[in-house]
Design an enzyme around this catalytic site. Structure first.
Site, PDB file in Angstrom:
ATOM      1  N   ASP A  35       0.933  -1.356  -0.105  1.00 17.12           N
ATOM      2  CA  ASP A  35      -0.123  -0.215   0.048  1.00 17.12           C
ATOM      3  C   ASP A  35       0.981   1.345   0.046  1.00 17.12           C
ATOM      4  O   ASP A  35       1.846   1.337   0.696  1.00 17.12           O
ATOM      5  CB  ASP A  35      -0.945   0.070   1.090  1.00 17.12           C
ATOM      6  CG  ASP A  35      -2.054   1.028   1.122  1.00 17.12           C
ATOM      7  OD1 ASP A  35      -3.104   0.619   0.989  1.00 17.12           O
ATOM      8  OD2 ASP A  35      -1.715   2.171   1.124  1.00 17.12           O
ATOM      9  N   GLN A 103     -14.954   2.699   0.345  1.00 11.91           N
ATOM     10  CA  GLN A 103     -13.907   2.219  -0.787  1.00 11.91           C
ATOM     11  C   GLN A 103     -13.435   3.368  -1.611  1.00 11.91           C
ATOM     12  O   GLN A 103     -14.136   4.164  -2.127  1.00 11.91           O
ATOM     13  CB  GLN A 103     -14.634   1.146  -1.705  1.00 11.91           C
ATOM     14  CG  GLN A 103     -13.428   0.320  -2.521  1.00 11.91           C
ATOM     15  CD  GLN A 103     -14.369  -0.659  -3.430  1.00 11.91           C
ATOM     16  OE1 GLN A 103     -15.559  -0.699  -3.277  1.00 11.91           O
ATOM     17  NE2 GLN A 103     -13.516  -1.411  -4.134  1.00 11.91           N
ATOM     18  N   HIS A 109     -10.032  -5.198  -3.630  1.00 10.97           N
ATOM     19  CA  HIS A 109      -8.605  -5.432  -2.828  1.00 10.97           C
ATOM     20  C   HIS A 109      -8.776  -5.781  -1.552  1.00 10.97           C
ATOM     21  O   HIS A 109      -9.756  -5.318  -0.776  1.00 10.97           O
ATOM     22  CB  HIS A 109      -7.834  -4.325  -3.127  1.00 10.97           C
ATOM     23  CG  HIS A 109      -8.512  -3.028  -2.619  1.00 10.97           C
ATOM     24  ND1 HIS A 109      -9.243  -2.365  -3.345  1.00 10.97           N
ATOM     25  CD2 HIS A 109      -8.152  -2.267  -1.352  1.00 10.97           C
ATOM     26  CE1 HIS A 109      -9.779  -1.140  -2.602  1.00 10.97           C
ATOM     27  NE2 HIS A 109      -9.086  -1.212  -1.447  1.00 10.97           N
TER      28      HIS A 109
HETATM   29  P1  DGP Z   1      -9.789   1.441  -0.063  1.00 12.71           P
HETATM   30  O1  DGP Z   1     -10.030   2.710   0.952  1.00 12.71           O
HETATM   31  O2  DGP Z   1      -9.797  -0.178   0.909  1.00 12.71           O
HETATM   32  O3  DGP Z   1     -10.167   1.695  -1.293  1.00 12.71           O
HETATM   33  O4  DGP Z   1      -7.971   1.750   0.065  1.00 12.71           O
HETATM   34  C1  DGP Z   1      -7.391   2.061  -1.188  1.00 12.71           C
HETATM   35  C2  DGP Z   1      -5.934   1.821  -0.579  1.00 12.71           C
HETATM   36  O5  DGP Z   1      -5.030   1.879  -2.141  1.00 12.71           O
HETATM   37  C3  DGP Z   1      -5.293   3.153   0.365  1.00 12.71           C
HETATM   38  O6  DGP Z   1      -4.674   2.309   1.343  1.00 12.71           O
HETATM   39  C4  DGP Z   1      -4.337   3.663  -0.451  1.00 12.71           C
HETATM   40  C5  DGP Z   1      -3.945   2.627  -1.590  1.00 12.71           C
HETATM   41  N1  DGP Z   1      -3.644   3.243  -2.723  1.00 12.71           N
HETATM   42  C6  DGP Z   1      -4.316   4.072  -3.627  1.00 12.71           C
HETATM   43  N2  DGP Z   1      -3.551   4.435  -4.688  1.00 12.71           N
HETATM   44  C7  DGP Z   1      -2.570   3.934  -4.748  1.00 12.71           C
HETATM   45  C8  DGP Z   1      -1.319   3.352  -5.764  1.00 12.71           C
HETATM   46  O7  DGP Z   1      -1.353   4.224  -6.578  1.00 12.71           O
HETATM   47  N3  DGP Z   1      -0.350   2.503  -5.357  1.00 12.71           N
HETATM   48  C9  DGP Z   1      -0.599   1.715  -4.206  1.00 12.71           C
HETATM   49  N4  DGP Z   1       0.379   0.882  -3.978  1.00 12.71           N
HETATM   50  N5  DGP Z   1      -1.498   1.860  -3.402  1.00 12.71           N
HETATM   51  C10 DGP Z   1      -2.668   2.831  -3.641  1.00 12.71           C
END
Ligand code: DGP
Length: 126
Positions: A35, A103, A109
């Site tokens: 993340d 979300q 995910h």
């Molecule tokens: P959610 O609220 O469950 O949809 O969380 C989405 C997660 O995705 C959040 O913890 C941050 C992560 N995230 C968002 N954009 C990116 C990205 O471009 N790369 C990565 N590795 N994580 C990301």
């Protein structure tokens, strides 16, 4: 109403290789990466490669092979991160869905969080 998958979401772009990621594990049906805003020493996102918005979408429409591949990928990630109950102190797995689940990215995910005690499951925000 049918599920509506947005091909332009950020995880779709990661799957297409348009945006870099810190890959932890990859298989035919799943990709796992760290993340970008880690909330714990271990914070890995595990996504299916197919176009599913949320866990309920995946559970309803994915093939048996996709479901098995995805669940097994979660096992491999937990093992690789050393958080299984056979190796470590456990983990929390979260999958947010839709507006009430808050979300952010509309591609299924699960968050695998570990490496510290995660505290109580839900802290009220209101
Ligand atoms: P959610 O609220 O469950 O949809 O969380 C989405 C997660 O995705 C959040 O913890 C941050 C992560 N995230 C968002 N954009 C990116 C990205 O471009 N790369 C990565 N590795 N994580 C990301």
């Amino acid at each position: 109403m049918a599920y509506n998958y947005d091909n332009q979401n950020i995880f779709a772009k990661i799957l297409r290789g348009e945006i870099p990621n810190n890959t932890v594990y990859e298989s035919e049906h799943a990709l796992a990466f760290r993340d970008i805003q880690p909330q714990a020493p271990t914070h890995v996102l595990v996504i299916p490669k197919g176009p599913y918005v949320s866990f309920d979408h995946f559970a309803a429409d994915a093939t048996d092979a996709e479901i098995i591949g995805y669940i097994r990928a979660i096992s491999e990630v937990c093992k690789a991160e050393g958080v299984t109950l056979t190796q470590g102190e456990g983990f929390r797995m979260i999958s947010n869905a839709g507006a009430h689940g808050v979300q952010e990215v509309p591609h299924l995910h699960v968050h695998i969080l570990g490496g510290r005690n995660m505290g109580r499951m839900i802290a009220r925000a209101d």
